[in-house]
Design a protein around this motif. Structure first.
Motif, PDB file in Angstrom:
ATOM      1  N   ILE A 108      12.995   2.583   4.044  1.00  0.00           N
ATOM      2  CA  ILE A 108      13.403   1.637   2.707  1.00  0.00           C
ATOM      3  C   ILE A 108      14.790   1.473   2.406  1.00  0.00           C
ATOM      4  N   ARG A 109      15.432   2.924   2.795  1.00  0.00           N
ATOM      5  CA  ARG A 109      16.958   2.898   2.705  1.00  0.00           C
ATOM      6  C   ARG A 109      17.803   1.762   3.407  1.00  0.00           C
ATOM      7  N   PHE A 110      17.115   2.053   4.888  1.00  0.00           N
ATOM      8  CA  PHE A 110      18.011   1.178   5.730  1.00  0.00           C
ATOM      9  C   PHE A 110      17.868  -0.283   5.372  1.00  0.00           C
ATOM     10  N   ALA A 111      16.565  -0.558   5.143  1.00  0.00           N
ATOM     11  CA  ALA A 111      16.402  -2.091   4.683  1.00  0.00           C
ATOM     12  C   ALA A 111      17.309  -2.505   3.421  1.00  0.00           C
ATOM     13  N   THR A 112      17.338  -1.551   2.655  1.00  0.00           N
ATOM     14  CA  THR A 112      18.137  -1.935   1.516  1.00  0.00           C
ATOM     15  C   THR A 112      19.753  -1.921   1.877  1.00  0.00           C
ATOM     16  N   GLN A 113      20.296  -0.754   2.509  1.00  0.00           N
ATOM     17  CA  GLN A 113      21.559  -0.698   2.791  1.00  0.00           C
ATOM     18  C   GLN A 113      21.836  -2.129   3.855  1.00  0.00           C
ATOM     19  N   LEU A 114      21.194  -2.502   4.831  1.00  0.00           N
ATOM     20  CA  LEU A 114      21.437  -3.249   5.968  1.00  0.00           C
ATOM     21  C   LEU A 114      20.961  -4.742   5.558  1.00  0.00           C
ATOM     22  N   ASP A 115      20.170  -4.759   4.233  1.00  0.00           N
ATOM     23  CA  ASP A 115      19.500  -6.005   3.940  1.00  0.00           C
ATOM     24  C   ASP A 115      18.528  -6.456   5.283  1.00  0.00           C
ATOM     25  N   PHE A 116      17.877  -5.688   5.615  1.00  0.00           N
ATOM     26  CA  PHE A 116      16.969  -5.912   6.652  1.00  0.00           C
ATOM     27  C   PHE A 116      15.619  -6.132   5.965  1.00  0.00           C
ATOM     28  N   GLU A 117      14.443  -6.394   6.745  1.00  0.00           N
ATOM     29  CA  GLU A 117      13.049  -6.440   6.384  1.00  0.00           C
ATOM     30  C   GLU A 117      12.372  -5.384   7.011  1.00  0.00           C
ATOM     31  N   ILE A 118      11.479  -4.815   6.467  1.00  0.00           N
ATOM     32  CA  ILE A 118      10.567  -3.871   7.130  1.00  0.00           C
ATOM     33  C   ILE A 118       9.284  -4.638   7.749  1.00  0.00           C
ATOM     34  N   GLU A 119       9.049  -4.567   9.089  1.00  0.00           N
ATOM     35  CA  GLU A 119       7.991  -4.965   9.806  1.00  0.00           C
ATOM     36  C   GLU A 119       6.608  -4.749   8.977  1.00  0.00           C
ATOM     37  N   LYS A 120       5.708  -5.770   8.858  1.00  0.00           N
ATOM     38  CA  LYS A 120       4.651  -5.876   8.090  1.00  0.00           C
ATOM     39  C   LYS A 120       3.585  -4.742   8.364  1.00  0.00           C
ATOM     40  N   GLU A 121       3.726  -4.288   9.578  1.00  0.00           N
ATOM     41  CA  GLU A 121       2.415  -3.078   9.953  1.00  0.00           C
ATOM     42  C   GLU A 121       3.188  -2.061   9.551  1.00  0.00           C
ATOM     43  N   SER A 122       4.436  -1.914   9.786  1.00  0.00           N
ATOM     44  CA  SER A 122       5.174  -0.488   9.328  1.00  0.00           C
ATOM     45  C   SER A 122       5.181  -0.546   7.735  1.00  0.00           C
ATOM     46  N   LEU A 123       5.370  -1.429   6.989  1.00  0.00           N
ATOM     47  CA  LEU A 123       5.288  -1.621   5.540  1.00  0.00           C
ATOM     48  C   LEU A 123       3.829  -1.285   5.057  1.00  0.00           C
ATOM     49  N   LEU A 124       2.730  -1.766   5.875  1.00  0.00           N
ATOM     50  CA  LEU A 124       1.364  -1.223   5.399  1.00  0.00           C
ATOM     51  C   LEU A 124       1.114   0.409   5.760  1.00  0.00           C
ATOM     52  N   SER A 161      23.726   1.327  -2.545  1.00  0.00           N
ATOM     53  CA  SER A 161      23.656   0.015  -1.862  1.00  0.00           C
ATOM     54  C   SER A 161      23.994  -0.985  -2.748  1.00  0.00           C
ATOM     55  N   LYS A 162      24.572  -2.273  -2.046  1.00  0.00           N
ATOM     56  CA  LYS A 162      24.809  -3.183  -2.793  1.00  0.00           C
ATOM     57  C   LYS A 162      23.888  -4.030  -3.482  1.00  0.00           C
ATOM     58  N   VAL A 163      22.573  -3.980  -3.355  1.00  0.00           N
ATOM     59  CA  VAL A 163      21.621  -4.544  -4.203  1.00  0.00           C
ATOM     60  C   VAL A 163      20.369  -3.632  -4.239  1.00  0.00           C
ATOM     61  N   PRO A 164      20.843  -2.379  -4.952  1.00  0.00           N
ATOM     62  CA  PRO A 164      19.780  -1.369  -5.270  1.00  0.00           C
ATOM     63  C   PRO A 164      18.235  -1.903  -5.443  1.00  0.00           C
ATOM     64  N   SER A 165      17.971  -2.959  -6.163  1.00  0.00           N
ATOM     65  CA  SER A 165      16.770  -3.081  -6.481  1.00  0.00           C
ATOM     66  C   SER A 165      15.818  -3.578  -5.400  1.00  0.00           C
ATOM     67  N   LYS A 166      16.388  -3.955  -4.335  1.00  0.00           N
ATOM     68  CA  LYS A 166      15.435  -4.206  -3.020  1.00  0.00           C
ATOM     69  C   LYS A 166      14.984  -3.057  -2.781  1.00  0.00           C
ATOM     70  N   GLY A 167      15.458  -1.814  -2.624  1.00  0.00           N
ATOM     71  CA  GLY A 167      14.726  -0.571  -2.445  1.00  0.00           C
ATOM     72  C   GLY A 167      13.830   0.019  -3.385  1.00  0.00           C
ATOM     73  N   PHE A 168      14.221  -0.147  -4.757  1.00  0.00           N
ATOM     74  CA  PHE A 168      13.214   0.200  -5.707  1.00  0.00           C
ATOM     75  C   PHE A 168      11.760  -0.582  -5.722  1.00  0.00           C
ATOM     76  N   LEU A 169      12.119  -1.947  -5.407  1.00  0.00           N
ATOM     77  CA  LEU A 169      11.038  -2.901  -5.282  1.00  0.00           C
ATOM     78  C   LEU A 169       9.963  -2.336  -4.291  1.00  0.00           C
ATOM     79  N   LEU A 170      10.650  -1.907  -3.128  1.00  0.00           N
ATOM     80  CA  LEU A 170       9.836  -1.506  -1.998  1.00  0.00           C
ATOM     81  C   LEU A 170       9.290  -0.087  -2.370  1.00  0.00           C
ATOM     82  N   LEU A 171       9.882   0.833  -2.932  1.00  0.00           N
ATOM     83  CA  LEU A 171       9.442   1.960  -3.458  1.00  0.00           C
ATOM     84  C   LEU A 171       8.125   1.918  -4.238  1.00  0.00           C
TER      85      LEU A 171
END
Length: 471
Positions: free
Chosen positions: A175-191, A218-228
């Motif tokens: 989640i931290r890398f997805a937030t920092q890099l503005d990447f998506e976590i692969e669906k299976e990985s997220l599940l 990170s630049k847009v912290p909400s991305k990480g907290f929404l994923l958390l």
């Protein structure tokens, strides 16, 4: 791409030469390679994998470097570290790992480079560059990590359930890398993160806070907290935030969803400050609203004294997460406690005395408090948005003017307790406190200027009122 470009620093040639002397193969692996491919600037941390003893390689490298840097050895982990110029280099022998259910600390055995790449958390962190003299700069990418970098995807090298269950900290890192890099976590990985979220309980709070801080920075912290929140991790880490989620309705009256509002405030403040503690204040500024939420037929939904309640909760939250219970915590507490003050001020005609009180109460934190309150404006009504921001500009200007004239930030009384005792031949007593309070109030109200003469004259008058005689 010519990967040799990544290896121009002299340290790599030295590692290559040292490995050849020990008849070892060596590779630079992980974040250094990833960040080079992402063109994220010069990395200061380098991870080296040796097929053999990482500690022996570190010592050989130190011997071959001009300044013979000291090697720190961590025998338990089979790692060693040295600093050269402004770079920190960590050495480890290639290994394979196996885990038990109740710990993220693996049983480690010597292994091949392939074993070492298999144990990496993500495909983008399993990339390696060969440092051998014959294949210097050759890329080893067994899991298509380069492709995942191009597609902006976070993916585990092996089955994500095994990766996350083995070491649950990796869920936070994803989640931290997805937030920092503005990447998506692969669906299976997220599940898989969602399925394994409860396993986060075996991770120490100190490790968790390191990752939360990186999300907050990170630049847009909400991305990480929404994923958390989406994966169920947040309720185990910051239940005070998940308690803010949802909208209640009674007799047709609703309130805003304070969880999503909070994330907007954090994103807003991230545009104006890199201070992680100010960002923590934004994250926690409304946590007192969950326990103070009440519905009244006449007034609708209220959150009375939520700032006071929230500031008390800050202490318990910091203590639970083993965060510093020092000035950083007091700073966050104070900002949460005062978070509504400038908002109230900005809605009224701004008087000098109200501004003086704000500066007096906020002290050195007044500018940070204003930044927090400006970030707290999340209305979607452009007219209201502009009006509130303009009002805050007026308050900020007033703070500058009042402070220049009256100097009440970090206020020290112009007349000391000792002077009052001498003036009236007093021992320590209640009267001294009453006189000092009267002087402070008179300065804050603008009845007298913040100077010694005016304060001394008022002291004499107040002493007289209390039946004291000037000696």
């Amino acid at each position: 791409m010519n990967y040799k470009e990544a290896l121009q620093h002299t340290i790599f040639k030295t590692i290559s030469k040292s490995a050849a002397e020990l008849n070892l193969d060596s590779y630079v692996i992980g974040g250094f390679v990833r960040d080079f491919l992402l063109q994220r600037g010069d990395a200061k941390d380098i991870d080296i994998v040796a097929i053999g003893s990482g500690i022996a390689l570190a010592k050989q490298v130190a011997k071959n470097l001009p300044n013979k840097p000291k090697v720190q050895v961590f025998k338990t982990y089979g790692t060693a570290m040295l600093r050269y110029q402004d770079i920190e280099v960590e050495f480890v022998g290639a290994r394979k790992e196996s885990y038990t259910q109740d710990s993220r600390n693996p049983v480690v055995e010597n292994g091949s480079l392939q074993d070492d790449q298999n144990r990496r958390d993500f495909t983008i962190n399993a990339l390696a560059l060969n440092l051998s003299e014959t294949h210097f700069g050759a890329l080893l990418d067994p899991f298509n990590g380069v492709q995942d970098l191009e597609n902006k995807v976070i993916k585990t090298p092996l089955n994500p359930d095994i990766t996350y269950s083995d070491d649950p900290l990796r869920m936070l890192r994803a989640i931290r890398f997805a937030t920092q890099l503005d990447f998506e976590i692969e669906k299976e990985s997220l599940l898989a993160i969602t399925r394994n979220s409860k396993r986060i309980k075996i991770i120490t709070n100190e490790r968790i806070v390191v990752e939360i801080n990186k999300i907050l920075e990170s630049k847009v912290p909400s991305k990480g907290f929404l994923l958390l929140e989406k994966t169920g991790l947040l309720k185990y880490i910051l239940p005070e935030l998940t308690a803010l989620k949802g909208i209640d309705e009674v007799e047709g009256q609703t309130h805003k969803d304070n969880f999503y509002h909070t994330l907007e405030v954090v994103d807003n403040i991230a545009k104006h400050t890199d201070d992680v503690w100010l960002r923590w204040a934004a994250l926690l500024h409304d946590i007192g609203k969950a326990p103070t939420k009440r519905f009244h037929k006449k007034t609708g939904w209220t959150f009375h004294a939520h700032e006071f309640e929230g500031s008390k909760m800050v202490y318990h939250l910091f203590k639970r997460l083993k965060m510093p219970l020092n000035e950083k915590m007091k700073f966050v507490q104070k900002l949460v406690f005062m978070s509504s003050r400038p908002i109230v001020l900005a809605q009224d005609t701004v008087t000098d005395s109200a501004v003086r009180r704000l500066i007096f109460d906020a002290g050195e934190y007044v500018d940070d408090l204003m930044t927090l309150c400006e970030a707290d404006i999340t209305t979607k009504n452009p007219k209201k948005f502009n009006k509130y921001h303009n009002n805050f500009k007026i308050v900020r200007q007033k703070i500058i003017e009042v402070e220049a004239r009256d100097q009440v930030r970090n206020f020290q009384p112009p007349v000391t307790g000792e002077e009052i005792m001498q003036a009236f031949n007093l021992k320590p007593s209640r009267e001294i406190g009453l006189i000092k309070e009267a002087i402070k109030e008179a300065i804050l109200e603008g009845d007298i200027p913040n100077d010694h003469e005016a304060a001394f004259n008022l002291m004499l008058k107040e002493g007289e009122k209390l039946g004291l005689k000037h000696v």
